[in-house]
Design a protein around this motif. Structure first.
Motif, PDB file in Angstrom:
ATOM      1  N   GLN A 110      -4.338  22.206 -16.682  1.00 21.61           N
ATOM      2  CA  GLN A 110      -4.987  22.058 -17.853  1.00 21.61           C
ATOM      3  C   GLN A 110      -5.733  23.228 -18.088  1.00 21.61           C
ATOM      4  O   GLN A 110      -6.317  24.152 -17.706  1.00 21.61           O
ATOM      5  N   THR A 155      -5.794  19.083  -3.612  1.00 22.88           N
ATOM      6  CA  THR A 155      -6.240  17.349  -3.468  1.00 22.88           C
ATOM      7  C   THR A 155      -5.615  16.768  -4.598  1.00 22.88           C
ATOM      8  O   THR A 155      -4.966  15.995  -4.501  1.00 22.88           O
ATOM      9  N   THR A 156      -6.108  17.261  -6.329  1.00 18.86           N
ATOM     10  CA  THR A 156      -4.744  16.313  -7.258  1.00 18.86           C
ATOM     11  C   THR A 156      -3.945  17.049  -7.223  1.00 18.86           C
ATOM     12  O   THR A 156      -3.103  16.019  -7.954  1.00 18.86           O
ATOM     13  N   ARG A 157      -3.249  18.015  -7.073  1.00 19.00           N
ATOM     14  CA  ARG A 157      -1.625  18.861  -6.983  1.00 19.00           C
ATOM     15  C   ARG A 157      -1.609  19.172  -8.223  1.00 19.00           C
ATOM     16  O   ARG A 157      -0.160  19.071  -8.795  1.00 19.00           O
ATOM     17  N   TYR A 158      -2.544  19.698  -8.866  1.00 17.22           N
ATOM     18  CA  TYR A 158      -2.445  20.317 -10.564  1.00 17.22           C
ATOM     19  C   TYR A 158      -3.649  21.369 -10.520  1.00 17.22           C
ATOM     20  O   TYR A 158      -4.357  21.907  -9.825  1.00 17.22           O
ATOM     21  N   SER A 183       1.674  14.567  -8.039  1.00 18.61           N
ATOM     22  CA  SER A 183       0.523  15.201  -8.688  1.00 18.61           C
ATOM     23  C   SER A 183      -0.615  13.675  -8.825  1.00 18.61           C
ATOM     24  O   SER A 183       0.234  12.431  -9.391  1.00 18.61           O
ATOM     25  N   HIS A 184      -1.425  13.951  -8.817  1.00 18.29           N
ATOM     26  CA  HIS A 184      -2.185  13.137  -9.409  1.00 18.29           C
ATOM     27  C   HIS A 184      -3.019  13.091 -11.300  1.00 18.29           C
ATOM     28  O   HIS A 184      -3.736  11.829 -10.803  1.00 18.29           O
ATOM     29  N   TYR A 185      -2.656  14.151 -11.302  1.00 14.78           N
ATOM     30  CA  TYR A 185      -2.160  14.409 -12.535  1.00 14.78           C
ATOM     31  C   TYR A 185      -1.779  13.009 -13.502  1.00 14.78           C
ATOM     32  O   TYR A 185      -0.851  12.306 -13.656  1.00 14.78           O
ATOM     33  N   LYS A 238       1.941   6.332 -13.113  1.00 13.85           N
ATOM     34  CA  LYS A 238       0.142   6.965 -12.450  1.00 13.85           C
ATOM     35  C   LYS A 238      -0.958   6.061 -12.925  1.00 13.85           C
ATOM     36  O   LYS A 238      -1.603   5.342 -12.293  1.00 13.85           O
ATOM     37  N   LEU A 294       1.495  10.250  -6.805  1.00 15.90           N
ATOM     38  CA  LEU A 294       0.417  10.207  -7.051  1.00 15.90           C
ATOM     39  C   LEU A 294       0.512  11.680  -5.928  1.00 15.90           C
ATOM     40  O   LEU A 294      -0.265  12.015  -5.092  1.00 15.90           O
ATOM     41  N   ASP A 338      -5.122  22.643  -7.465  1.00 19.26           N
ATOM     42  CA  ASP A 338      -6.264  22.181  -6.197  1.00 19.26           C
ATOM     43  C   ASP A 338      -5.049  20.926  -5.329  1.00 19.26           C
ATOM     44  O   ASP A 338      -4.439  20.209  -5.972  1.00 19.26           O
TER      45      ASP A 338
END
Length: 438
Positions: A209, A265-268, A111-113, A43, A108, A263
């Motif tokens: 986070q 959208t970001t999935r974390y 998860s967008h992390y 990612k 992604l 979230d």
């Protein structure tokens, strides 16, 4: 109750300077699964493009000795390519292959992390328990030193000092503007040492986070360089040394606030505020004015307050335990008996009242604010404020009024392009604005 002076922190820490945990040398040392790291690196490369291994190390906060076997696996699976090589790690660059880009798109979606590598839940729990508040004790001397430049009654300082030693929550109450929240925030200056805070933790392959720059103030940070990353004895820079935190929730507090925030959208996840405040202070301001009742809040926190642990649930349904090492301070302008029943109040521990000030205390704050705003103090104008305004209109001498009124005196002077002066007329004008009197 704030004066013109800035608060000072204690410096005579009873603890040895805290060190970051040792750096991991292998994938196994990180506690993370190899495939988790593959996903994270894919990612990062997808979002940033071609990167040197040194830049990737700085971004992900892991040394080369951990990254090399991960990239070896990725090359074996044809997910990435090494585009150049020279002398030293700084000249090694990686980029994703077409297969790697396709795989990264799939990652992604999950998860967008793509930040620093997280630490494990077990490592986080162990670290929190090693730096617990219960190991710190307070004396009259240390409390007096922290509040040396703050106008507050000695009796209240004694209550606060004993309450901080108790390990129990604190309930402070009194009229709005009496300085409750400011004094509560000042208590963090009693906490003498730094703590280690991770950027994020991994729980069941989900990322939560933890680090929040609004709550965690970094005191020492490793510098990422190729040479540093080559060393074998560096600290684990997935953690940061921070001051003990203070988090505040006010009228916006809901039951959902106290759970993990996922979230979509970001999935974390973002950790809830009381988790971000671990090893520090969590202030619940304006208790009784939230959309949830104090009873609902206490029902949510019966286990954390009593047993020093909390339970959180991922959106997948996975439930896990996490330490609750937080000094909770409730602040309200409502009296205890108007908030909840005896069972609730018993769990609140110390109950400390903040009320009106004496003339001398009020004058001290007034003088300090005058000095801060460069407004010459006038004893005659101050007496006019006391006798013609406060006493005649029945307004208590609260800590917030000097600053609020004198700021308006200064505002008018700036508007009229003249030096601010303290006169009966200027104070009357500010009073009328502030209290909406005719």
């Amino acid at each position: 109750m704030k004066t013109a002076m800035q608060p000072i922190s204690t410096t005579d820490s009873p603890c040895e300077p805290r060190q970051l945990p040792p750096a991991p040398h292998t994938v196994e040392d990180t506690g993370l699964d190899l495939l988790f790291l593959v996903e994270l690196l894919a990612k990062i490369l997808f979002l940033h493009g071609r990167m040197s291994i040194a830049a990737i190390s700085c971004h992900v906060k892991l040394p080369n000795s951990v990254l090399e076997p991960v990239f070896a696996f990725m090359r074996q699976e044809r997910l990435c390519e090494m585009t150049s090589r020279g002398e030293g790690s700084a000249s090694i660059f990686f980029q994703l292959s077409e297969t790697g880009r396709n795989r990264a798109r799939e990652y992604l979606q999950r998860s967008h992390y793509a930040g620093p590598a997280p630490v494990t839940l077990d490592a986080y729990c162990a670290q929190v328990e090693s730096q617990m508040l219960g190991e710190v004790h307070y004396t009259r001397e240390s409390v007096t030193r922290v509040f040396d430049r703050i106008v507050v009654q000695d009796a209240i300082l004694d209550q606060l000092g004993a309450a901080m030693n108790s390990g129990r929550s604190i309930f402070i109450y009194g009229p709005a503007g009496s300085g409750k929240t400011f004094i509560a925030e000042m208590l963090v200056n009693l906490l003498p040492d730094n703590i280690c805070v991770p950027y994020a933790i991994a729980v069941d392959d989900e990322v939560i986070q933890i680090y929040d720059p609004l709550i965690h103030h970094v005191t020492e940070q490793e510098t990422c360089t190729a040479n540093l990353l080559e060393r074998k004895d560096t600290a684990d820079i997935r953690w940061q040394l921070c001051k003990r935190p203070v988090a505040i929730s006010g009228g916006e507090l809901t039951l959902n606030t106290l759970d993990l925030e996922f979230d979509k959208t970001t999935r974390y996840y973002q950790a809830p505020p009381h988790v971000k405040a671990n090893n520090g202070i969590y202030i619940v301001d304006d208790l009784g004015h939230q959309s949830i009742t104090p009873r609902e809040l206490m029902n949510r926190w019966i286990v954390p307050l009593d047993r020093r642990r909390d339970y959180l649930t991922l959106h997948t349904g996975y439930k896990f335990r996490i330490p609750f090492d937080v000094k909770v301070i409730f602040s309200s302008n409502m009296t205890p008996e108007n908030l909840a029943d005896d069972a609730f109040l018993r769990r609140l521990g110390y109950k400390i009242y903040f009320g009106a000030m004496s003339e001398d205390q009020y004058c001290t704050i007034f003088r300090h604010v005058c000095e801060e705003l460069s407004i010459p103090f006038s004893k005659a104008a101050f007496k006019h404020l006391l006798h013609e305004r406060h006493y005649k209109e029945g307004k208590p001498l609260l800590a917030c009024y000097p600053r609020d009124l004198l700021n308006q005196v200064k505002d008018l002077a700036m508007y009229e392009r003249r030096p601010a002066t303290l006169t009966n007329e200027a104070l009357d004008w500010a009073w009328q604005n502030y209290f909406a009197t005719l």
